[in-house]
Design a protein around this motif. Sequence first.
Motif, PDB file in Angstrom:
ATOM      1  N   VAL A 149       0.838  -1.207   0.000  1.00 51.57           N
ATOM      2  CA  VAL A 149       0.000   0.000   0.000  1.00 51.57           C
ATOM      3  C   VAL A 149       0.865   1.247   0.000  1.00 51.57           C
ATOM      4  CG1 VAL A 149      -1.709   1.288   1.334  1.00 51.57           C
ATOM      5  CG2 VAL A 149      -1.930  -1.188   1.096  1.00 51.57           C
ATOM      6  N   ALA A 150       1.965   1.233   0.752  1.00 47.07           N
ATOM      7  CA  ALA A 150       2.863   2.388   0.751  1.00 47.07           C
ATOM      8  C   ALA A 150       3.420   2.638  -0.644  1.00 47.07           C
ATOM      9  CB  ALA A 150       4.000   2.166   1.754  1.00 47.07           C
ATOM     10  N   ALA A 151       3.785   1.563  -1.339  1.00 53.91           N
ATOM     11  CA  ALA A 151       4.289   1.716  -2.701  1.00 53.91           C
ATOM     12  C   ALA A 151       3.203   2.226  -3.636  1.00 53.91           C
ATOM     13  CB  ALA A 151       4.836   0.381  -3.206  1.00 53.91           C
ATOM     14  N   THR A 152       1.974   1.742  -3.456  1.00 58.00           N
ATOM     15  CA  THR A 152       0.861   2.208  -4.297  1.00 58.00           C
ATOM     16  C   THR A 152       0.595   3.682  -4.082  1.00 58.00           C
ATOM     17  OG1 THR A 152      -0.124   0.005  -4.122  1.00 58.00           O
ATOM     18  CG2 THR A 152      -1.536   1.769  -4.924  1.00 58.00           C
ATOM     19  N   MET A 153       0.685   4.131  -2.840  1.00 57.22           N
ATOM     20  CA  MET A 153       0.496   5.553  -2.552  1.00 57.22           C
ATOM     21  C   MET A 153       1.579   6.394  -3.210  1.00 57.22           C
ATOM     22  SD  MET A 153      -0.491   5.041   1.462  1.00 57.22           S
ATOM     23  CE  MET A 153      -0.126   6.721   1.903  1.00 57.22           C
ATOM     24  N   GLY A 154       2.793   5.839  -3.296  1.00 56.41           N
ATOM     25  CA  GLY A 154       3.863   6.565  -3.979  1.00 56.41           C
ATOM     26  C   GLY A 154       3.743   6.516  -5.491  1.00 56.41           C
ATOM     27  N   MET A 155       3.155   5.438  -6.022  1.00 54.53           N
ATOM     28  CA  MET A 155       3.015   5.292  -7.473  1.00 54.53           C
ATOM     29  C   MET A 155       1.931   6.190  -8.044  1.00 54.53           C
ATOM     30  SD  MET A 155       3.349   1.152  -7.376  1.00 54.53           S
ATOM     31  CE  MET A 155       2.338   0.903  -8.827  1.00 54.53           C
ATOM     32  N   TYR A 156       0.847   6.351  -7.293  1.00 54.81           N
ATOM     33  CA  TYR A 156      -0.297   7.118  -7.790  1.00 54.81           C
ATOM     34  C   TYR A 156      -0.615   8.231  -6.802  1.00 54.81           C
ATOM     35  CZ  TYR A 156      -0.821   2.888 -10.596  1.00 54.81           C
ATOM     36  OH  TYR A 156      -0.592   1.818 -11.429  1.00 54.81           O
ATOM     37  N   ASP A 157      -0.524   9.466  -7.250  1.00 49.93           N
ATOM     38  CA  ASP A 157      -0.827  10.576  -6.363  1.00 49.93           C
ATOM     39  C   ASP A 157      -2.305  10.938  -6.494  1.00 49.93           C
ATOM     40  OD1 ASP A 157      -0.985  11.848  -8.824  1.00 49.93           O
ATOM     41  OD2 ASP A 157       0.993  12.780  -8.642  1.00 49.93           O
ATOM     42  N   LEU A 158      -2.710  11.966  -5.766  1.00 50.87           N
ATOM     43  CA  LEU A 158      -4.122  12.353  -5.747  1.00 50.87           C
ATOM     44  C   LEU A 158      -4.559  13.051  -7.024  1.00 50.87           C
ATOM     45  CD1 LEU A 158      -4.457  13.598  -2.048  1.00 50.87           C
ATOM     46  CD2 LEU A 158      -5.126  11.400  -3.023  1.00 50.87           C
TER      47      LEU A 158
END
Length: 570
Positions: free
Chosen positions: A474-483
């Motif tokens: 999840v941390a990596a996903t948050m870094g891959m896709y921003d808001l």
Amino acid sequence: MVLSCCLLAGTRAAASPSFPSSAAIRRRGHRPLTVSVVPLSPSQQWPHGLRFCCASSTSSSPPPPAPPEEPDDYELLDTTGNCDPLCSVDEVSSQYFEANYKPKNDLLKALTIIGTALAGAAAINHSWIAANQDIAMVLVFAIGYAGIIFEESLAFNKSGVALLMAVCLWVIRSIGAPSTEVAVQELSQTTSEVSEIVFFLLGAMTVVEIVDAHQGFKLVTDNISTRNPKTLLWVIGIVTFFLSSILDNLTSTIVMVSLLRKLVPPSEYRKLLGAVVVIAANAGGAWTPIGDVTTTMLWIHGQITTLKIMQGLFIPSAVSLAVPLALMSLTSEANGPSQKSSSLLSSEQMAPRGQLVLGVGVGALVFVPIFKALTGLPPFMGMLLGLGILWILTDAIHYGDAERQRLKVPQALSRIDTQGILFFLGILLSVGSLESAGILRQLANYLDANIPNADLIASAIGVASAIIDNVPLVAATMGMYDLTSFPPDSDFWQLVAFCAGTGGSMLIIGSAAGVAFMGMEKVDFFWYFRKVSGFALAGYAAGIISYLAAQNLHLSLPTSLAEIPFISGS
């Protein structure tokens, strides 16, 4: 002094004339003393039904015959010398070490250390790092993550590996960044974001530990009176589902598995109930912002909000639990005779003011989203507020009673999972370094080019979380896709929260709840894979289908709560 020594020597000789000294034991090659647990007769049993005996392999008198074991008798040490979670061994003798010495493990550790040292030596080469920063960081991350995955084989604690990996990655980033000042600024920003999650977890785990020390959850478990196997299956699942939505899934699993050990004797059916606890804890933690560490991460960083996540994921989470429960109800274990009640549950007493502590503790957890909406401050401030109130309360109600020191916050702080918090810290700092270097953005672009469907990406994250820890995923996903790619409360973020939370149920090693159940009940990986993984996979797939169907049909929880002004924006 001489007289006391003589008296002590005489007492030892009178009490055990054949017992040799420690030096004699070493000279004669005696095996060390071992601690064993033997069941007592009903008239001799202590409150917990256990007795500790010291025995030597050369004892002149044989031990008394043990009566037949009963389901309520538990051993702290089994015949293989393994120690269960209730048993602690402070010292390991050199003889035991020699008897269980495994050269292959040491060779594997040595190769790992050498490989890490070579990677560190390569990192010192500034010119190579500056030209190949991405390769160096991916290599270090892969080595560190392999150390986390194979924690049991290497006997390296994953928290230490995660912290070492984080520091190495940021060292590489400081070398490869345009300047050291840029790297320091990136590290400061990452630390600011990570500390919010760490402080929140620290406060939440302490609050739950205080409530548990007061036996506050006994108020919930005392209401489970049914012994019908099929009914008990559903009751345990539903109770765990809602308990996990308030607590975290790990704590809920520990509380409910401890309850099962008092409700049901050791059997295949109890293992099945424990598997239900794992599935229900992961499903219940997915639909609230404080029920799972991954949803908490998404909530703190603004990807999801309180009301929307509860509206959107309650139905899928309930379906992901209901489907496995329905399938498990058809098994032979769930259709056996009624279970015998245990006297251990009724013997436990709630600590003084236990109900008050339970009410304040649960109220502190539930108040956190409201505090965030009212003040606009980060959630960890609300959690620290609740912890401070509970701290003052327990100091007041237990003032002057030395026997109640274990019920106070300082003792609770010594019992929380500190190494788990440090593991989250290391993982989040590591992922933050990859995000600062732009590696996660490159991975996101690759996924977008090859998997254009966001729903498939989120579903794949859930499947991967059954093998890999969901926190770094999840941390990596948050870094891959921003808001800007996916706005807050979009279908993608909600599906990521659901899949990462429930996907770990498919394998026993896929979630913290599963690992806790595995350790407490000595459940084998392949038993869970044969008996439970299929049911968990069916629930996972049914939950995703129900979520997509609900979004297309615009189904969710009633929106009347949105009329409350301080909740609608939280």
